[in-house]
Write a protein that holds these residues in place. Structure first.
Motif, PDB file in Angstrom:
ATOM      1  N   MET A   1       0.817  -1.155  -0.045  1.00  0.00           N
ATOM      2  CA  MET A   1      -0.026   0.018  -0.125  1.00  0.00           C
ATOM      3  C   MET A   1       0.828   1.204  -0.024  1.00  0.00           C
ATOM      4  O   MET A   1       0.225   2.523  -0.213  1.00  0.00           O
ATOM      5  N   ASN A   2       2.232   0.997   0.137  1.00  0.00           N
ATOM      6  CA  ASN A   2       3.007   2.486   0.300  1.00  0.00           C
ATOM      7  C   ASN A   2       3.142   3.389  -1.017  1.00  0.00           C
ATOM      8  O   ASN A   2       3.453   2.617  -2.271  1.00  0.00           O
ATOM      9  N   ASN A   3       2.612   4.569  -0.943  1.00  0.00           N
ATOM     10  CA  ASN A   3       2.705   5.122  -2.387  1.00  0.00           C
ATOM     11  C   ASN A   3       1.784   4.760  -3.211  1.00  0.00           C
ATOM     12  O   ASN A   3       2.211   4.779  -4.584  1.00  0.00           O
ATOM     13  N   LEU A   4       0.717   4.050  -2.854  1.00  0.00           N
ATOM     14  CA  LEU A   4       0.090   3.265  -3.898  1.00  0.00           C
ATOM     15  C   LEU A   4      -0.818   4.556  -5.089  1.00  0.00           C
ATOM     16  O   LEU A   4      -0.712   4.007  -6.075  1.00  0.00           O
ATOM     17  N   GLY A   5      -1.069   5.764  -4.327  1.00  0.00           N
ATOM     18  CA  GLY A   5      -1.505   6.639  -5.543  1.00  0.00           C
ATOM     19  C   GLY A   5      -0.632   6.983  -6.539  1.00  0.00           C
ATOM     20  O   GLY A   5      -1.106   7.291  -7.603  1.00  0.00           O
ATOM     21  N   GLU A  27       6.177   7.315 -15.134  1.00  0.00           N
ATOM     22  CA  GLU A  27       5.594   8.396 -14.206  1.00  0.00           C
ATOM     23  C   GLU A  27       5.714   7.902 -12.849  1.00  0.00           C
ATOM     24  O   GLU A  27       5.847   8.866 -11.723  1.00  0.00           O
ATOM     25  N   SER A  28       5.268   6.758 -12.177  1.00  0.00           N
ATOM     26  CA  SER A  28       5.306   6.130 -11.157  1.00  0.00           C
ATOM     27  C   SER A  28       6.899   6.384 -10.577  1.00  0.00           C
ATOM     28  O   SER A  28       6.965   6.621  -9.183  1.00  0.00           O
ATOM     29  N   LEU A  29       7.760   5.862 -11.343  1.00  0.00           N
ATOM     30  CA  LEU A  29       9.068   5.949 -10.779  1.00  0.00           C
ATOM     31  C   LEU A  29       9.502   7.182 -10.496  1.00  0.00           C
ATOM     32  O   LEU A  29      10.184   7.666  -9.193  1.00  0.00           O
ATOM     33  N   ILE A  30       9.360   8.319 -11.432  1.00  0.00           N
ATOM     34  CA  ILE A  30       9.750   9.800 -10.928  1.00  0.00           C
ATOM     35  C   ILE A  30       8.643  10.422  -9.818  1.00  0.00           C
ATOM     36  O   ILE A  30       9.574  11.278  -8.928  1.00  0.00           O
ATOM     37  N   GLU A  31       7.656   9.971  -9.893  1.00  0.00           N
ATOM     38  CA  GLU A  31       6.908  10.675  -8.846  1.00  0.00           C
ATOM     39  C   GLU A  31       7.062  10.221  -7.531  1.00  0.00           C
ATOM     40  O   GLU A  31       7.304  10.794  -6.203  1.00  0.00           O
ATOM     41  N   VAL A  32       7.602   8.816  -7.315  1.00  0.00           N
ATOM     42  CA  VAL A  32       7.910   8.295  -5.854  1.00  0.00           C
ATOM     43  C   VAL A  32       9.193   8.691  -5.572  1.00  0.00           C
ATOM     44  O   VAL A  32       9.612   8.855  -4.508  1.00  0.00           O
ATOM     45  N   TYR A  33      10.001   8.779  -6.559  1.00  0.00           N
ATOM     46  CA  TYR A  33      11.421   9.302  -6.291  1.00  0.00           C
ATOM     47  C   TYR A  33      11.314  10.751  -5.786  1.00  0.00           C
ATOM     48  O   TYR A  33      12.179  11.198  -4.577  1.00  0.00           O
ATOM     49  N   LYS A  34      10.362  11.582  -6.111  1.00  0.00           N
ATOM     50  CA  LYS A  34      10.074  12.841  -5.763  1.00  0.00           C
ATOM     51  C   LYS A  34       9.615  12.948  -4.251  1.00  0.00           C
ATOM     52  O   LYS A  34       9.896  13.661  -3.221  1.00  0.00           O
ATOM     53  N   ILE A  51       1.187   7.029   1.721  1.00  0.00           N
ATOM     54  CA  ILE A  51       2.463   7.363   2.643  1.00  0.00           C
ATOM     55  C   ILE A  51       2.086   7.232   4.078  1.00  0.00           C
ATOM     56  O   ILE A  51       1.611   8.163   4.623  1.00  0.00           O
ATOM     57  N   MET A  52       2.146   6.068   4.701  1.00  0.00           N
ATOM     58  CA  MET A  52       2.032   5.986   6.182  1.00  0.00           C
ATOM     59  C   MET A  52       2.861   5.018   6.859  1.00  0.00           C
ATOM     60  O   MET A  52       3.632   4.226   6.072  1.00  0.00           O
ATOM     61  N   ASN A  53       2.494   4.564   8.147  1.00  0.00           N
ATOM     62  CA  ASN A  53       3.687   3.925   8.737  1.00  0.00           C
ATOM     63  C   ASN A  53       3.302   2.161   8.133  1.00  0.00           C
ATOM     64  O   ASN A  53       2.243   1.982   7.562  1.00  0.00           O
ATOM     65  N   GLU A  54       4.290   1.446   8.275  1.00  0.00           N
ATOM     66  CA  GLU A  54       4.061  -0.118   7.829  1.00  0.00           C
ATOM     67  C   GLU A  54       2.741  -0.743   8.465  1.00  0.00           C
ATOM     68  O   GLU A  54       2.324  -1.515   7.807  1.00  0.00           O
ATOM     69  N   ASN A  55       2.663  -0.579   9.801  1.00  0.00           N
ATOM     70  CA  ASN A  55       1.591  -1.260  10.335  1.00  0.00           C
ATOM     71  C   ASN A  55       0.234  -0.842   9.780  1.00  0.00           C
ATOM     72  O   ASN A  55      -0.872  -1.847   9.656  1.00  0.00           O
TER      73      ASN A  55
END
Length: 210
Positions: A1-5, A27-34, A51-55
């Motif tokens: 679920m991390n950075n799913l958007g 697109e996903s690669l450069i946006e997650v990198y940002k 973007i949230m904690n692992e649990n």
């Protein structure tokens, strides 16, 4: 679920007046990198984008290894999982930054084409299970409107008179995997892009030593 958007948008193509003004197949690669370079306070306010904690992510993913003690009523993880059970994909590029160079008026209509990634690129199964695929449900389109008549008139005048502003046309040319055992110290890459002026961004990722 991390950075799913961000991960759900593998390729983004934008057309204005039928002409392509933006096309990025990474697109996903450069946006997650940002997002990795955002400050902690900014990242803390991006729960709705994944973007949230692992649990909390494990709760949304229904992971068997989730910490059960965090499920108590009033617990942070439980509250976040209930409030942000739907993830957002923000598609405001070009409109929210600078705008495109285009011979057409910005009132000609924007067309956003999103290409979704294959399941094995964004999903990790438990216990070595095979990833078959995924489905998107309850998709909603949200947008902002200007209700004030005077403000709406001023914005509309800006579009009608036309404007030409800069934007970055990002393209992922290729991804190269370098084996650790190759022993090479130099790699030669050839770029053949029909652009009068361009710059490159080289992203280097390596596996963590365990």
């Amino acid at each position: 679920m991390n950075n799913l958007g961000k991960l759900l948008c593998e390729r983004l193509m934008i057309r204005v007046g039928g002409e392509i003004v933006y096309d990025n197949n990474g697109e996903s690669l450069i946006e997650v990198y940002k997002d990795l370079w955002k400050t902690d306070p900014k990242r803390a306010n991006m729960v709705e984008y994944g973007i949230m904690n692992e649990n909390t992510r494990k709760m949304l993913s229904k992971d068997d290894s989730v910490d059960q003690t965090a499920k108590e009523d009033g617990g942070y993880d439980l509250v976040m999982a209930k409030v942000y059970k739907e993830q957002k994909m923000k598609l405001g590029k070009i409109l929210n930054d600078h705008g495109p160079y285009t011979p057409y008026s910005m009132k000609s209509g924007f067309e956003y084409t999103v290409t979704l990634p294959k399941a094995d690129k964004i999903m990790v199964a438990q216990s070595n299970e095979k990833v078959e695929g995924y489905a998107l449900k309850n998709i909603h389109l949200e947008y902002e409107t200007i209700e004030n008549e005077e403000l709406a008139k001023r914005v509309n005048e800006g579009y009608e008179t036309g404007r030409s502003l800069s934007y970055e046309h990002a393209t992922l040319l290729k991804t190269t995997v370098w084996a650790k055992s190759s022993g090479k110290a130099r790699f030669n890459e050839t770029t053949d892009v029909p652009r009068e002026s361009m710059r490159g961004l080289w992203s280097y990722f390596s596996e963590k030593e365990r």
